[in-house]
Design an enzyme around this catalytic site. Sequence first.
Site, PDB file in Angstrom:
ATOM      1  N   ARG A   6      10.912   5.382 -12.819  1.00 36.44           N
ATOM      2  CA  ARG A   6      10.171   6.196 -12.163  1.00 36.44           C
ATOM      3  C   ARG A   6       8.765   6.117 -12.686  1.00 36.44           C
ATOM      4  NH1 ARG A   6      14.443   9.729 -11.994  1.00 36.44           N
ATOM      5  NH2 ARG A   6      15.708   9.299 -10.007  1.00 36.44           N
TER       6      ARG A   6
ATOM      7  N   LYS B 268      -3.069  -1.012  -6.241  1.00 37.88           N
ATOM      8  CA  LYS B 268      -1.936  -1.253  -5.070  1.00 37.88           C
ATOM      9  C   LYS B 268      -1.306  -2.195  -5.939  1.00 37.88           C
ATOM     10  CE  LYS B 268      -4.101  -0.996  -0.604  1.00 37.88           C
ATOM     11  NZ  LYS B 268      -4.578  -1.738   0.550  1.00 37.88           N
TER      12      LYS B 268
ATOM     13  N   LYS C 285     -15.487  -2.211  -5.257  1.00 37.02           N
ATOM     14  CA  LYS C 285     -14.320  -1.621  -4.993  1.00 37.02           C
ATOM     15  C   LYS C 285     -13.858  -0.397  -5.637  1.00 37.02           C
ATOM     16  CE  LYS C 285      -9.556  -2.798  -4.621  1.00 37.02           C
ATOM     17  NZ  LYS C 285      -8.429  -3.893  -4.609  1.00 37.02           N
TER      18      LYS C 285
ATOM     19  N   GLU D  54      -5.567   4.944   0.865  1.00 38.75           N
ATOM     20  CA  GLU D  54      -5.780   4.190   2.059  1.00 38.75           C
ATOM     21  C   GLU D  54      -5.256   4.993   3.329  1.00 38.75           C
ATOM     22  OE1 GLU D  54      -5.250  -0.167   2.092  1.00 38.75           O
ATOM     23  OE2 GLU D  54      -5.017   0.203   4.010  1.00 38.75           O
TER      24      GLU D  54
ATOM     25  N   ASN E  82      -9.483  -4.542   3.300  1.00 33.10           N
ATOM     26  CA  ASN E  82      -8.825  -5.765   3.917  1.00 33.10           C
ATOM     27  C   ASN E  82      -9.543  -6.407   5.087  1.00 33.10           C
ATOM     28  OD1 ASN E  82      -6.390  -5.065   2.568  1.00 33.10           O
ATOM     29  ND2 ASN E  82      -6.039  -3.271   3.832  1.00 33.10           N
TER      30      ASN E  82
ATOM     31  N   HIS F 278      -3.254 -12.755   6.165  1.00 32.70           N
ATOM     32  CA  HIS F 278      -1.909 -12.615   5.813  1.00 32.70           C
ATOM     33  C   HIS F 278      -0.959 -13.302   6.841  1.00 32.70           C
ATOM     34  CE1 HIS F 278      -2.567  -8.610   3.279  1.00 32.70           C
ATOM     35  NE2 HIS F 278      -2.829  -9.802   2.438  1.00 32.70           N
TER      36      HIS F 278
HETATM   37  N1  GLY Z   1      -6.784  -5.470  -1.821  1.00 33.42           N
HETATM   38  C1  GLY Z   1      -6.954  -4.428  -0.944  1.00 33.42           C
HETATM   39  C2  GLY Z   1      -6.931  -3.062  -1.679  1.00 33.42           C
HETATM   40  O1  GLY Z   1      -6.940  -2.802  -2.795  1.00 33.42           O
HETATM   41  O2  GLY Z   1      -7.041  -2.258  -0.971  1.00 33.42           O
END
Ligand code: GLY
Length: 350
Positions: free
Chosen positions: A118, A140, A218, A228, A236, A243
Amino acid sequence: MSAGRGELIVVEVPLGNGRNYPVLIGDGARHELASVLPPSARRVAVVTQRCIGVTVDPGRQSRVFEIGSGEGAKNLHTVEQLCSQFARWGLNRSDAVVAVGGGMVTDVGGLAAAVYHRGLPVVHVSTTLLGQIDAAIGGKTGVNLPEGKNLVGAFHQPCAVLCDTSTLATVPPRELRSGLGELAKYHFIGPEVAASGGGETLDALPLQERVAACVRIKAAIVASDERESERRAILNYGHTLAHALEIEGEFDLLHGEAVAIGLVYAAELARLLGRIDDERVAEHRRVVSAYDLPQVLPAGTRPEELVALFERDKKSTDGVTFVLDGPRGVEPVRGVERAAMDEAFRRISS
Ligand code: GLY
């Protein structure tokens, strides 16, 4: 040769509840690994691929676990195999995982770290441009299903990310160029970049600072929306088509190449929806072409397959959703009509 930490650029990724972690950028950044691992970590599982060829020294007992290459190995089976190998070695919560490689390795190694017992601490040592400016930052992790890219994953923030720019010399030229697709994205979404005059600013920076500028953009976006719920989706930009193209073409296109086509498609779609003007579309085409990346659909692409994949995209919770440029900047736009998608396909066909 190891760079002194003073020669590295350090960008902090601030998260909620006073949590934050450093991203160290520059030649030799990987030699800081021992210093960024949690001091309590006794043993380290190093997840990498044979083709990466980048060695690290965690400064404590460690073992290397290799995974396969390519999107075909980015699946739950690979995560299961890693977890079994961790278990056989006796890895536990007083240990840590280090992922050494590009986006595929940090996504898969990060997911194994997120789910094994976990959750174990993870450090990413990112060795590709694409990983350094995007995949390794922001927590992510994920793998593909036959039904779509990155459909299974978890948010699991690393303790640190090391972007060793000297490792970029080991990346094959096509893959390095592919990383430029993600770089092209930042020309349109970065608040700092936008505030200081747009694409020219990024164009003008030397490599280490260019990577750091993307990491700062970022980090700011991740800090504003770690999981998100809305704003982070702008990272994105260009990815809905990208994708779908990767899946439909069975990964003939590299990710950044697909993102480049996706950026031009998104610009054409935004133009058709009256959100931007012709000049802004031309700016997208200029940036993509300056990076020598493709901007037309590969021959034989079937738009109806792409639309079916758009409908399965994680963002499409209320009709097909694209991230599109517009008067308020880049933002998610829901319920895009099929007619606009088809006309935009026509505009990016050779
Ligand atoms: N690659 C998109 C993000 O990290 O949100």
